[in-house]
Design an enzyme around this catalytic site. Sequence first.
Site, mmCIF file in Angstrom:
data_model
loop_
_atom_site.group_PDB
_atom_site.id
_atom_site.type_symbol
_atom_site.label_atom_id
_atom_site.label_comp_id
_atom_site.label_asym_id
_atom_site.label_seq_id
_atom_site.Cartn_x
_atom_site.Cartn_y
_atom_site.Cartn_z
ATOM 1 N N HIS A 82 0.473 -0.781 0.109
ATOM 2 C CA HIS A 82 0.029 -0.253 0.120
ATOM 3 C C HIS A 82 0.851 1.548 0.016
ATOM 4 O O HIS A 82 1.776 1.339 0.920
ATOM 5 C CB HIS A 82 -0.854 0.233 0.833
ATOM 6 C CG HIS A 82 -1.553 1.378 0.720
ATOM 7 N ND1 HIS A 82 -3.033 1.776 1.026
ATOM 8 C CD2 HIS A 82 -1.683 1.931 2.570
ATOM 9 C CE1 HIS A 82 -3.154 2.718 0.737
ATOM 10 N NE2 HIS A 82 -2.462 3.213 1.668
ATOM 11 N N ASP A 161 -15.654 2.846 8.005
ATOM 12 C CA ASP A 161 -14.425 3.426 7.924
ATOM 13 C C ASP A 161 -14.930 4.357 6.678
ATOM 14 O O ASP A 161 -14.990 5.713 6.763
ATOM 15 C CB ASP A 161 -13.347 3.223 6.491
ATOM 16 C CG ASP A 161 -12.147 3.506 6.235
ATOM 17 O OD1 ASP A 161 -11.513 4.644 7.114
ATOM 18 O OD2 ASP A 161 -11.920 3.637 5.091
ATOM 19 N N ARG A 168 -14.945 12.638 9.265
ATOM 20 C CA ARG A 168 -13.951 13.905 8.949
ATOM 21 C C ARG A 168 -13.287 14.279 8.620
ATOM 22 O O ARG A 168 -12.980 15.725 8.616
ATOM 23 C CB ARG A 168 -12.476 12.313 9.597
ATOM 24 C CG ARG A 168 -12.516 11.457 10.954
ATOM 25 C CD ARG A 168 -12.169 10.247 10.505
ATOM 26 N NE ARG A 168 -10.055 10.539 10.278
ATOM 27 C CZ ARG A 168 -9.347 10.251 10.246
ATOM 28 N NH1 ARG A 168 -10.122 8.550 9.547
ATOM 29 N NH2 ARG A 168 -8.769 9.869 9.707
ATOM 30 N N SER A 183 -7.446 3.438 9.878
ATOM 31 C CA SER A 183 -8.563 4.097 8.446
ATOM 32 C C SER A 183 -7.465 2.835 6.977
ATOM 33 O O SER A 183 -8.684 1.970 6.515
ATOM 34 C CB SER A 183 -8.687 5.004 7.861
ATOM 35 O OG SER A 183 -9.227 5.377 6.602
ATOM 36 N N LYS A 187 -8.836 -1.243 5.730
ATOM 37 C CA LYS A 187 -9.407 -1.268 4.503
ATOM 38 C C LYS A 187 -8.084 -2.469 4.117
ATOM 39 O O LYS A 187 -8.646 -4.030 3.150
ATOM 40 C CB LYS A 187 -9.393 -0.458 3.390
ATOM 41 C CG LYS A 187 -9.759 0.673 3.913
ATOM 42 C CD LYS A 187 -10.071 1.887 3.428
ATOM 43 C CE LYS A 187 -9.484 3.151 3.681
ATOM 44 N NZ LYS A 187 -9.718 4.309 3.133
HETATM 45 N N1 URA Z 1 -6.403 8.090 3.426
HETATM 46 C C1 URA Z 1 -6.582 6.831 3.775
HETATM 47 O O1 URA Z 1 -7.467 5.956 3.338
HETATM 48 N N2 URA Z 1 -7.424 7.180 5.255
HETATM 49 C C2 URA Z 1 -7.820 8.188 5.991
HETATM 50 O O2 URA Z 1 -7.489 8.973 7.255
HETATM 51 C C3 URA Z 1 -6.607 9.370 5.713
HETATM 52 C C4 URA Z 1 -5.930 8.619 4.367
#
Ligand code: URA
Length: 433
Positions: A82, A161, A168, A183, A187
């Site tokens: 990632h 999320d 947020r 977050s 994923k």
């Molecule tokens: N990228 C994400 O996937 N989540 C966040 O909270 C910030 C950047």
Amino acid sequence: MRMVDLIEKKRDGLELSTEEINFIIKGYTDGSIPDYQVSALTMAIFFKGMTERERADLTMAMVESGDQIDLSKIEGIKVDKHSTGGVGDTTTLVLGPLVAAVGVPVAKMSGRGLGHTGGTVDKLEAVNGFHVEIGNEEFISLVNKNKVAVIGQSGNLTPADKKLYALRDVTATVDSIPLIASSIMSKKIAAGADAIVLDVKTGAGAFMKTLDDSRELAKAMVRIGNNVGRKTMAVISDMSQPLGFAIGNALEVQEAIDTLRGEGPEDLTELCLTLGSHMVFLAGKAGSQNEARELLEKAIKDGTALETFRMFLSSQGGDASVIDDPQKLPKAAHIIELEAREDGYVSEIVADEIGTAAMLLGAGRATKESEIDLAVGLVLKKKIGDKVTKGESLLTIHSNFEDVSEVKELLYNNIRISKEKVKAPVLIHEEIT
Ligand code: URA
Ligand code: CA
């Protein structure tokens, strides 16, 4: 349990229990806890932080809020990579076939998204016929056969999320390390990875602009991964200038082909070998990181990396002859040189502004509805530290508009030339395990 008590607890700097975190995420996902209470909580987290245990619990609660991809029918250890996102980051296109070539299964779920260029799926669609609309069974059998396949993002991954990130975004609580780390990690874990290699970017073109912040985020994510049973490590890499030369969809596919052939830009090649050797090592395909790197170098040299890319493209409907005939990739109508206005050394190529220039040409989406032009973008001819003489090309602009004066102005304002010699930036700052 009452949400108001949990907000108060966090406001006062106390630790939430596993049951309390599960209660919050479950209630927020099903709508029984309203936005205004969760926004008060995220603001409390912003100021008071979260313990390591709370972060792991929050991550797993979000993983469990939706579907989890089952990759158990794929042989071997599935290692996902990632990147926290940068400008002209061509690594995914290179790394998939590269590590697959040495036997590491790459089961990639990828999206389109907003940004300077398209996401991995958009880039790959520059290859005529290539598509990611495949079923789960076909996806798994392709990974078993070719060791690499890409599928489009499925509907209901980490819904908690999605909701929380959107909230947020409008409550000034994105910039919280525990919330960002959980977050991102939720994923990756929901997408089925056994092990995770993180490429945390740092510098002007990165989400985290300073090395200290990047390190803190990297450590937080590595701890979460390891605490929930996924081997995780991170590399902190430079994003003060764009990575490689190409920024744009078809242009980056070409750059990936060059790199898989062993003729790519030095920085992109080095970063791919570094990230790739960690992936190969975590997958158990090499006894050490050095051995892993040698395997990857060999796969580039003997052509197996490029052959793996060919199989991957054609198995998903793509015209793999683009590998031998780059003229088959989408081409822009105008190719314009940006000429240096003075002699000297390139001292700055401000990554995020260069990315904006690529987006203005149409390489990326400003909003979800925007259309991408796969042909357009920029190809750097000089990088930081390079000597340049007046009139020499700094980069080429690939455009489908004839008038690129606005883009040129933006580029000139963000490529600085100094009279003194300049050192190239460090590419790999740290590795965190
Ligand atoms: N990228 C994400 O996937 N989540 C966040 O909270 C910030 C950047
Ligand atoms: Ca690039």
